[in-house]
Design an enzyme around this catalytic site. Structure first.
Site, PDB file in Angstrom:
ATOM      1  N   SER A  53       0.829  -1.208   0.000  1.00  0.00           N
ATOM      2  CA  SER A  53       0.000   0.000   0.000  1.00  0.00           C
ATOM      3  C   SER A  53       0.861   1.255   0.000  1.00  0.00           C
ATOM      4  O   SER A  53       0.357   2.361  -0.208  1.00  0.00           O
ATOM      5  CB  SER A  53      -0.941   0.009   1.207  1.00  0.00           C
ATOM      6  OG  SER A  53      -0.237  -0.275   2.405  1.00  0.00           O
ATOM      7  N   ASP A  91       5.123  -7.224   2.718  1.00  0.00           N
ATOM      8  CA  ASP A  91       4.394  -7.726   1.550  1.00  0.00           C
ATOM      9  C   ASP A  91       5.353  -8.176   0.456  1.00  0.00           C
ATOM     10  O   ASP A  91       6.309  -7.458   0.130  1.00  0.00           O
ATOM     11  CB  ASP A  91       3.498  -6.625   0.968  1.00  0.00           C
ATOM     12  CG  ASP A  91       2.077  -6.671   1.507  1.00  0.00           C
ATOM     13  OD1 ASP A  91       1.640  -7.753   1.929  1.00  0.00           O
ATOM     14  OD2 ASP A  91       1.413  -5.622   1.492  1.00  0.00           O
ATOM     15  N   GLU A 123      -0.374 -12.596  -1.086  1.00  0.00           N
ATOM     16  CA  GLU A 123      -1.750 -12.644  -1.557  1.00  0.00           C
ATOM     17  C   GLU A 123      -1.956 -13.874  -2.430  1.00  0.00           C
ATOM     18  O   GLU A 123      -1.144 -14.162  -3.308  1.00  0.00           O
ATOM     19  CB  GLU A 123      -2.092 -11.380  -2.363  1.00  0.00           C
ATOM     20  CG  GLU A 123      -2.126 -10.114  -1.536  1.00  0.00           C
ATOM     21  CD  GLU A 123      -2.599  -8.908  -2.340  1.00  0.00           C
ATOM     22  OE1 GLU A 123      -3.249  -9.106  -3.397  1.00  0.00           O
ATOM     23  OE2 GLU A 123      -2.337  -7.776  -1.916  1.00  0.00           O
ATOM     24  N   GLU A 190      -9.506  -9.542   3.996  1.00  0.00           N
ATOM     25  CA  GLU A 190      -9.851  -8.167   3.648  1.00  0.00           C
ATOM     26  C   GLU A 190     -11.231  -8.073   3.006  1.00  0.00           C
ATOM     27  O   GLU A 190     -11.533  -8.802   2.057  1.00  0.00           O
ATOM     28  CB  GLU A 190      -8.805  -7.570   2.707  1.00  0.00           C
ATOM     29  CG  GLU A 190      -9.110  -6.124   2.319  1.00  0.00           C
ATOM     30  CD  GLU A 190      -7.972  -5.421   1.616  1.00  0.00           C
ATOM     31  OE1 GLU A 190      -8.161  -4.262   1.208  1.00  0.00           O
ATOM     32  OE2 GLU A 190      -6.882  -6.026   1.477  1.00  0.00           O
TER      33      GLU A 190
END
Length: 272
Positions: A53, A91, A123, A190
Site C-alpha cells: 500500500s 508484503d 496474496e 480483507e
C-alpha cells in the site's frame, strides 16, 4: 488508556498464536518509514505491516501493482531499523509470487536477507500453494492474504466486498484451511462479510487479522495514513480515523509560512 506496552518482549509468530489462544486481540498497522515505525512500535503495536500500500500512500499510485521488490526492500529496511518490539511483516509485491516456486523463493529470500524482517505476507490461495509451500519449507514465516486482494484488482475490476456469494465464500474457506495446512502462521482477511470472517476464525487454529472483516476475527489491521487522518480521500465503511493529522499539519505549515513571511521566525533566541 490501558495498553500492553508493559510487555517489552519481542513479538514473534508464536506469540501471536498465544494471543489467539487467550482471546487477546492482535493489533497491526502499516508503516513505511523509520519515523512512523518508531512511533507506533513504542506505542505498543503488536505487529507492523510494511505493505505494498506504500504504492498508494507514499508514491500516489492508484493501485499496488507498481511496487517493485527494490522499493519494498527500501521501505522494509527503514521500518526494521526503528522497531524493537513489534513483529515486522513485509508484503511480497505483485509478480514476485505468481506460480513459479523457485523464483518466488528467490524473491522471498532476498527480501528477508536484505531487510531483516520477521515474516512475509503473500496474496493468493490454492493457485499459489506450491509457491507458499516452497517458501515456508525454506524456514520463512508466511502470513496469507485472502478475500479482497488488491494485487488482483484488474481481475476483479472493483474494490467491492468479496465472498458474498456461496461459491466464492466456499473457495475462501477452502483456501484458508489450505493455507493453515501449508504452515502459514496467520491469515489476513480483507473486505468480506463479518459472519463469514467469524466462521473462518473459528475453523482455523492460526490467528486471523481482519480489515473490513468485522469484529469476530483475532485482530485488526489498518493503513496508518488512513487511521491517522493523513489521507482525506479514502473513507471506506471499515475505517475509523483516530486523528486528523491532515488538518494539524496544514495549520502548522500555514503558521510557519505566516511567521517566516512576517519576519517573526527565526527570532533572536533561535539564532546563533
Amino acid at each position: 488508556m490501558s495498553t500492553y506496552t508493559e510487555d517489552k518482549r519481542k513479538v514473534t509468530t508464536h506469540r501471536l498464536w498465544e494471543m489467539k489462544q487467550r482471546d487477546e486481540k492482535i493489533t497491526m498497522l502499516t508503516a513505511y518509514d523509520y519515523s512512523m515505525a518508531k512511533v507506533i512500535d513504542q506505542a505498543g503495536i503488536d505487529s507492523i505491516l510494511v505493505g505494498d500500500s506504500a504504492s498508494n500512500t507514499m508514491a500516489g499510485n492508484t493501485t499496488t501493482l507498481p511496487m517493485t521488490i527494490e522499493q519494498m526492500i527500501y521501505h522494509a529496511k527503514s521500518v526494521v531499523s526503528a522497531v524493537e518490539r513489534a513483529l515486522v511483516v513485509v508484503d511480497m509485491p505483485f509478480g514476485t509470487c505468481s506460480g513459479n516456486p523457485i523464483k518466488s523463493l528467490e524473491s522471498a529470500i532476498r527480501i528477508m536477507q536484505e531487510t531483516g524482517a520477521d515474516a512475509l505476507k503473500i496474496e493468493g490461495g490454492k493457485e499459489i500453494q506450491e509457491d507458499v509451500k516452497k517458501i515456508i519449507d525454506a524456514g520463512i514465516p508466511v502470513m496469507s492474504h485472502l478475500g479482497l486482494m488488491p494485487q488482483s484488482i484488474n481481475k476483479y475490476g472493483t474494490y467491492m466486498v468479496r465472498a458474498k456469494e456461496d461459491k466464492e465464500a466456499k473457495k475462501l474457506i477452502d483456501d484458508c484451511l489450505l493455507m493453515e495446512e501449508l504452515g502459514c502462521f496467520s491469515i489476513v482477511l480483507e473486505k468480506i462479510p463479518a459472519k463469514l470472517a467469524s466462521e473462518i476464525t473459528a475453523k482455523v487454529k492460526i490467528p486471523v487479522i481482519g480489515i473490513g472483516a468485522g469484529g469476530g476475527v483475532d485482530g485488526q489491521v489498518l493503513v496508518i495514513h488512513d487511521m491517522m487522518g493523513l489521507n482525506k480521500d479514502f473513507s471506506p465503511k471499515f475505517l475509523r480515523r483516530y486523528a486528523d493529522l491532515f488538518s494539524v499539519m496544514t495549520e502548522a505549515t500555514q503558521h510557519y509560512i505566516q511567521d517566516v513571511k512576517g519576519k517573526d521566525f527565526p527570532n533572536e533566541n533561535e539564532s546563533y
